[in-house]
Design an enzyme around this catalytic site. Structure first.
Site, PDB file in Angstrom:
ATOM      1  CG  HIS A 138      -1.903   0.980   1.391  1.00 47.85           C
ATOM      2  ND1 HIS A 138      -1.642   2.285   1.730  1.00 47.85           N
ATOM      3  CD2 HIS A 138      -3.240   0.905   1.234  1.00 47.85           C
ATOM      4  CE1 HIS A 138      -2.777   2.959   1.786  1.00 47.85           C
ATOM      5  NE2 HIS A 138      -3.767   2.144   1.474  1.00 47.85           N
ATOM      6  CG  ASP A 215       0.617  -1.989   6.125  1.00 48.36           C
ATOM      7  OD1 ASP A 215      -0.334  -2.118   6.922  1.00 48.36           O
ATOM      8  OD2 ASP A 215       0.509  -1.430   5.019  1.00 48.36           O
ATOM      9  CD  GLN A 218      -6.767  -4.471   4.473  1.00 48.88           C
ATOM     10  OE1 GLN A 218      -7.687  -5.150   4.936  1.00 48.88           O
ATOM     11  NE2 GLN A 218      -6.964  -3.231   4.060  1.00 48.88           N
ATOM     12  CE  LYS A 241      -7.141   0.039   6.491  1.00 44.03           C
ATOM     13  NZ  LYS A 241      -7.919   0.305   5.298  1.00 44.03           N
ATOM     14  CB  CYS A 379      -3.604   3.184  -1.629  1.00 46.78           C
ATOM     15  SG  CYS A 379      -4.881   4.411  -1.355  1.00 46.78           S
TER      16      CYS A 379
HETATM   17  N1  PMP Z   1      -1.769  -0.517   4.561  1.00 48.93           N
HETATM   18  C1  PMP Z   1      -2.725  -1.298   4.032  1.00 48.93           C
HETATM   19  C2  PMP Z   1      -2.356  -2.690   3.598  1.00 48.93           C
HETATM   20  C3  PMP Z   1      -4.023  -0.821   3.925  1.00 48.93           C
HETATM   21  O1  PMP Z   1      -4.968  -1.592   3.397  1.00 48.93           O
HETATM   22  C4  PMP Z   1      -4.318   0.475   4.376  1.00 48.93           C
HETATM   23  C5  PMP Z   1      -5.721   1.048   4.262  1.00 48.93           C
HETATM   24  N2  PMP Z   1      -6.312   0.884   3.029  1.00 48.93           N
HETATM   25  C6  PMP Z   1      -3.291   1.238   4.919  1.00 48.93           C
HETATM   26  C7  PMP Z   1      -2.034   0.717   4.993  1.00 48.93           C
HETATM   27  C8  PMP Z   1      -3.523   2.625   5.410  1.00 48.93           C
HETATM   28  O2  PMP Z   1      -4.386   2.616   6.514  1.00 48.93           O
HETATM   29  P1  PMP Z   1      -4.934   3.996   7.103  1.00 48.93           P
HETATM   30  O3  PMP Z   1      -5.483   4.758   5.933  1.00 48.93           O
HETATM   31  O4  PMP Z   1      -5.981   3.571   8.072  1.00 48.93           O
HETATM   32  O5  PMP Z   1      -3.789   4.682   7.750  1.00 48.93           O
END
Ligand code: PMP
Length: 421
Positions: A138, A215, A218, A241, A379
């Site tokens: 991401h 990270d 998920q 999440k 993203c």
């Molecule tokens: N890493 C991953 C794998 C994600 O799916 C996401 C959210 N789509 C993020 C980072 C970023 O999370 P946040 O926008 O809650 O900071």
């Protein structure tokens, strides 16, 4: 020093299958209709719905406990402090952290990863050092490292996604060397749903003298996470999440790392003493929590963690695995639909494209049937490039989803195809 073990709730709970019919009543958002249809919410990788216990806890905290934490001596401030520190301990139990003070409460995953980049990485990277990420990251686990590399003269290296749609430890190790200082990788891909071999990659990274940042955005809502078993050095996640409030989350890091890291924001709450000549900093985690903390959010996050832990991980995982098996079969029955990644590797996330129909059109048309999915590049633009697509559609599951939800998606996709092809 308080050593926490994984919470008793998830060890004892979850021997029974998840009672999804009952627990759906805990989520008021599921009671609504969208475009005349009952809501089918399959966008949980973007954000999750909140149980009533979290909503009520947040409302009650604002109604009666709305003091500032770690500030005043009155009762409301005391309650706020207690809520904040209880939340820290709850996050520690979620991750099986060694102690609550290894948990920095942040605004989410992005915030947590940026903290590692602007504190640890800015201080420790030298020209010629290398940061290793993977091709499926991401942007939140890519852009901060890219910037930090530009600022320090370090080099960003990338582990490719293999043709089976996963990342292999051997491919990661092939790119590790004496200059590798950090490996940053997702626990679970937000597009392909595959779980990365974090423990194995961490073991090999440590042999090369590199640290590992994970990270966990998920992962945390779908599997038990044990940072001590993973062996990693940093772990980031977002509360929203995990059925908690937006603007919450955490960075876990080993205590000695946090102790050696400089703060990235100055202000109230993060200092030991201040004079015009010199400021000394509070120990971690307060050193990294400048300004008024999101006390009520942290309290809501603690309630969300409690909710999920009480269900039990084994029941939750069995339920989500069943949904994925059902989804793989249901999506295969839709003409012209191609699922990305490999069967058997997807964890609560399934992405797909359809012949000659733009993903945004898919998303718009299934929304007309009350089905919420995500469409776009998620993203993860480098991964889209690797897959040879500009965008895709994604369905993602949570504990309240049912096989009927999956069937509703497949039916809505068939309608979309009839309309557009
Ligand atoms: N890493 C991953 C794998 C994600 O799916 C996401 C959210 N789509 C993020 C980072 C970023 O999370 P946040 O926008 O809650 O900071």
């Amino acid at each position: 020093m308080l050593r926490m073990s994984r919470s008793g709730a998830d060890e004892t709970a979850g021997t029974e299958p998840l009672d999804v019919v009952r627990l759906r009543h805990d989520f008021p958002a599921l009671e609504q209709r969208v475009h005349g249809h009952p809501l089918v919410y399959l966008d949980n990788a973007a954000t999750t719905l909140k149980p009533r216990s979290v909503i009520d806890a947040v409302a009650a905290a604002y109604a009666s406990d709305s003091g500032n934490a770690h500030r005043s001596v009155h009762a409301l401030s005391g309650r706020a402090t207690q809520q904040l520190e209880t939340a820290r301990a709850r996050v520690a139990s979620l991750l099986n952290a060694g102690e609550p003070d290894e948990v920095v409460l942040t605004g989410g995953t992005t915030d947590a990863l940026n903290l590692v980049a602007s504190s640890w990485a800015r201080t420790n990277l030298r020209p010629g050092d290398e940061v290793l990420i993977t091709e499926l990251e991401h942007h939140a686990n890519l852009v901060p490292w890219q910037w930090t590399c530009e600022q320090t003269g370090a080099r960003l290296r990338v582990v490719p996604v293999s043709d089976d749609g996963t990342v292999h430890a051997d491919d990661a190790e092939a790119r590790m060397g004496p200059r590798t200082r950090l490996v940053a990788l997702a626990h679970v891909s937000n597009v392909l749903g595959c779980a990365l071999p974090v423990a194995e990659i961490t073991r090999r990274a440590h042999e090369h003298g590199a640290l590992v940042a994970v990270d966990g955005a998920q992962a945390v809502a779908h599997r038990p996470v044990d940072v001590q078993a993973l062996g990693c050095d940093f772990y980031a996640f977002s509360g929203h999440k995990l059925h908690g409030p937006t603007g919450t989350g955490a960075l876990w890091a080993r205590r000695e790392l946090l102790e050696a890291m400089p703060p990235t924001q100055g202000g109230g709450g993060m200092v030991a003493s201040v004079s015009f000549e010199r400021t000394t900093f509070a120990p971690p985690p307060q050193r990294f929590e400048a300004g008024t903390p999101h006390v009520v959010g942290a309290h809501g996050l603690a309630c969300a963690i409690e909710y999920v832990q009480a269900l039990g991980w084994s029941a939750l995982r069995a339920h989500e695995r069943d949904l994925m098996v059902h989804a793989e079969a249901a999506l295969a029955s839709v003409d012209g639909l191609q699922v990305l990644g490999s069967p058997g590797t997807r964890n609560s996330v399934v992405s797909f494209v359809m012949d000659s129909i733009h993903p945004h059109d898919i998303g718009t048309l299934v929304d007309r049937h009350g089905v919420a999915i995500r469409t776009g590049h998620h993203c993860a633009q480098p991964l889209m490039k690797r897959l040879g697509i500009g965008a895709c559609a994604r369905a993602s599951f949570a504990l309240y989803n049912t096989r009927q939800d999956v069937d509703a998606l497949a039916e809505a996709l068939r309608h979309a195809r009839e309309r557009l092809s």
